[in-house]
Design a protein around this motif. Structure first.
Motif, PDB file in Angstrom:
ATOM      1  N   LEU A  94     -14.906   4.227   3.293  1.00 51.20           N
ATOM      2  CA  LEU A  94     -14.631   3.486   1.914  1.00 51.20           C
ATOM      3  C   LEU A  94     -13.441   4.215   1.217  1.00 51.20           C
ATOM      4  N   GLU A  95     -13.338   5.508   1.359  1.00 48.90           N
ATOM      5  CA  GLU A  95     -12.452   6.292   0.746  1.00 48.90           C
ATOM      6  C   GLU A  95     -11.134   5.811   0.934  1.00 48.90           C
ATOM      7  N   GLY A  96     -11.056   5.494   2.446  1.00 50.10           N
ATOM      8  CA  GLY A  96      -9.743   4.954   2.816  1.00 50.10           C
ATOM      9  C   GLY A  96      -9.357   3.309   2.188  1.00 50.10           C
ATOM     10  N   VAL A  97     -10.608   2.564   2.080  1.00 43.41           N
ATOM     11  CA  VAL A  97     -10.394   1.459   1.529  1.00 43.41           C
ATOM     12  C   VAL A  97      -9.862   1.750   0.067  1.00 43.41           C
ATOM     13  N   TYR A  98     -10.295   2.328  -0.721  1.00 38.07           N
ATOM     14  CA  TYR A  98      -9.686   2.882  -1.928  1.00 38.07           C
ATOM     15  C   TYR A  98      -8.513   3.220  -2.023  1.00 38.07           C
ATOM     16  N   ARG A  99      -7.940   3.996  -0.985  1.00 34.29           N
ATOM     17  CA  ARG A  99      -6.536   4.702  -1.066  1.00 34.29           C
ATOM     18  C   ARG A  99      -5.789   3.431  -0.892  1.00 34.29           C
ATOM     19  N   ASN A 100      -6.209   2.704   0.227  1.00 37.65           N
ATOM     20  CA  ASN A 100      -5.325   1.400   0.744  1.00 37.65           C
ATOM     21  C   ASN A 100      -5.031   0.547  -0.461  1.00 37.65           C
ATOM     22  N   ILE A 101      -6.115   0.201  -1.188  1.00 39.99           N
ATOM     23  CA  ILE A 101      -6.005  -0.686  -2.538  1.00 39.99           C
ATOM     24  C   ILE A 101      -4.952  -0.322  -3.374  1.00 39.99           C
ATOM     25  N   LEU A 102      -4.847   1.082  -3.467  1.00 36.04           N
ATOM     26  CA  LEU A 102      -3.849   1.562  -4.496  1.00 36.04           C
ATOM     27  C   LEU A 102      -2.525   1.389  -3.879  1.00 36.04           C
ATOM     28  N   GLY A 103      -2.191   1.885  -2.504  1.00 34.03           N
ATOM     29  CA  GLY A 103      -1.148   1.922  -1.969  1.00 34.03           C
ATOM     30  C   GLY A 103      -0.492   0.514  -1.472  1.00 34.03           C
ATOM     31  N   ASN A 104      -1.324  -0.303  -1.358  1.00 33.64           N
ATOM     32  CA  ASN A 104      -0.968  -1.687  -0.946  1.00 33.64           C
ATOM     33  C   ASN A 104      -0.336  -2.497  -2.507  1.00 33.64           C
TER      34      ASN A 104
END
Length: 452
Positions: A94-104
């Motif tokens: 889930l932390e990866g999901v949050y990071r990806n949301i920001l990066g994307n």
């Protein structure tokens, strides 16, 4: 004046990430700083891991019920290490999901602590400075420890997810939803749970009848609850156990002590007061209905404002902030009639006023029923549930709905829509019951049990 960013968000929790993403999607230049793990309290130290623990703790009851329904079922030992490993794998995902949301969404992120240097400047822990037209404070909150001798021996809700082993016995101090939820969770996992609360009844602020039933059911399920009781001091014994001296005159030993005695906003050493950002007595950032602080370029959302400390509320506040500041659509935050669930066993779902609160606003009618649900009654369980509506006697509008039952969280989400829309008791009455269900009682209660 030229700024590095249109928006700089401090805090990578649910509210901060949502505001950053939506602002960036609208074309704003956005940066976000997070000193710990992305996802904030909800994902890393709250709702998500807690709900996974709730699920895990309920299986012994399911197995007992299965036997009553004719299944040859048995349950073995619970492996905390196996569950914990899988839980943290999920939190990492889930932390990866949050990071990806920001990066994307082209939000620039900084894995660093941030504090304010001036009304438009953020200083990061690496010494660098970033400027922004708007700064959004979304640092959340942190568990408090009581000011007693030996307090350092206990853990908080932050550390409970990281315990090496499940203790044989645990004392939980507190009577709010965090204390009660973990008392039920750990009890279900086989821990011998004692709970001390200084007040006269747990879950202060919720409907009296509903919290009374939760308290009774918790004790029925084996939790040793002591009301009107607080801790005076704690000492570590040679065998590693913790000796606890309480205000009720007892001294008892526990393998672990957990404090669930409230949370405090994360505003220490942020440079806020130096800039004239007004704080409340608990350190919360004071804001207006648009989440703006006393410094016009600085806004705040979520638990750091100590308004309504719930994840969906922080997200709504973040969305309203973007509408107001970036979309030219001033949107005040709506904190009225928020449905919420407490994941005790049984669960409590609630929306609107308690009976006690509604009495102070005018004449009311109370519709309530408590019964043994079919599933549990057949299995021989003594568990009771509660369905309750508070109705304004003049307008007939439903002012509050309170449910104590398995699955109450799911039920109150749907009931919350009707209450938010302003449904009357007659609207509920006109709705055909879904039979056989527990919630059919919500639309079949014809006569009030009392008026006030």
């Amino acid at each position: 004046m030229s700024f590095d960013y249109d928006l700089f968000v401090i805090g990578g929790g649910s509210g901060g990430v949502r505001a950053a993403r939506v602002a960036a999607q609208g074309g704003a230049r956005v940066a976000l700083a997070e000193e710990d793990r992305y996802g904030g309290t909800c994902v890393q130290r709250g709702c998500v891991p807690k709900k996974l623990m709730v699920f895990a703790s309920e299986y012994p009851g399911y197995v007992e019920d299965a036997k009553a329904y004719g299944w040859e079922a048995q349950i073995g030992e619970f492996s905390w290490s196996a569950f914990k490993s899988k839980m943290h794998t999920e939190l990492d995902r889930l932390e990866g999901v949050y990071r990806n949301i920001l990066g994307n969404n082209d939000v620039e992120t900084f894995d660093a602590r941030a504090r304010l240097a001036d009304a438009h400047t953020v200083e990061l822990s690496d010494g660098s400075r970033k400027t922004a037209k708007h700064i959004l404070l979304a640092m959340g909150g942190w568990p408090m420890r009581p000011d007693i001798p030996g307090a350092e021996l206990g853990i908080t809700s932050n550390e409970v997810f990281h315990m090496d082993d499940l203790p044989g016995s645990m004392l939980i101090l507190g009577g709010g939803y965090i204390a009660c939820e973990f008392a039920c969770i750990l009890n279900g996992m086989g821990v011998n749970v004692t709970q001390y609360y200084r007040g006269a009844q747990i879950l202060r602020g919720f409907d009296e009848e509903a919290r009374g039933l939760v308290s009774e059911e918790m004790q029925q399920n084996g939790i040793d609850l002591h009301l009107g009781t607080n801790i005076l001091e704690m000492h570590k014994e040679d065998d590693g156990r913790i000796r606890v001296k309480a205000t009720n005159g007892t001294e008892r030993h526990f393998d672990q002590v957990m404090f669930a005695t409230g949370r405090t906003p994360n505003t220490a050493d942020m440079g806020l007061q130096d800039l004239g950002v007004e704080l409340g007595r608990k350190g919360e950032v004071l804001v207006d209905e648009y989440s703006q602080t006393s410094v016009p370029s600085i806004y705040a959302i979520g638990d750091v404002t100590d308004r309504v400390n719930l994840t969906p509320v922080a997200i709504r506040e973040g969305m309203a902030f973007v509408e107001t500041v970036f979309n030219g659509n001033p949107t005040p935050v709506d904190h009225d009639l928020i449905p919420t669930a407490i994941f005790t066993q049984p669960e409590m779902g609630t929306v609107g006023m308690s009976e006690e609160e509604a009495r102070d606003h005018g004449p009311i009618e109370v519709y309530a029923t408590s019964f043994k649900p079919m599933r549990e009654a057949f299995a021989g369980r003594a568990q009771r549930v509660l369905m309750k509506l508070i109705v304004c006697a003049d307008t007939r509008r439903v002012l509050g709905c309170h449910i104590v039952a398995p699955g109450a969280g799911e039920m109150i989400q749907l009931a919350g829509i009707a209450v938010k829309m302003g449904a009357t008791k007659e609207d509920f009455d006109r709705t055909v019951a879904v039979h056989p269900t527990m919630t059919e009682e919500i639309v079949t209660m014809r006569e009030p049990v009392r008026t006030a």
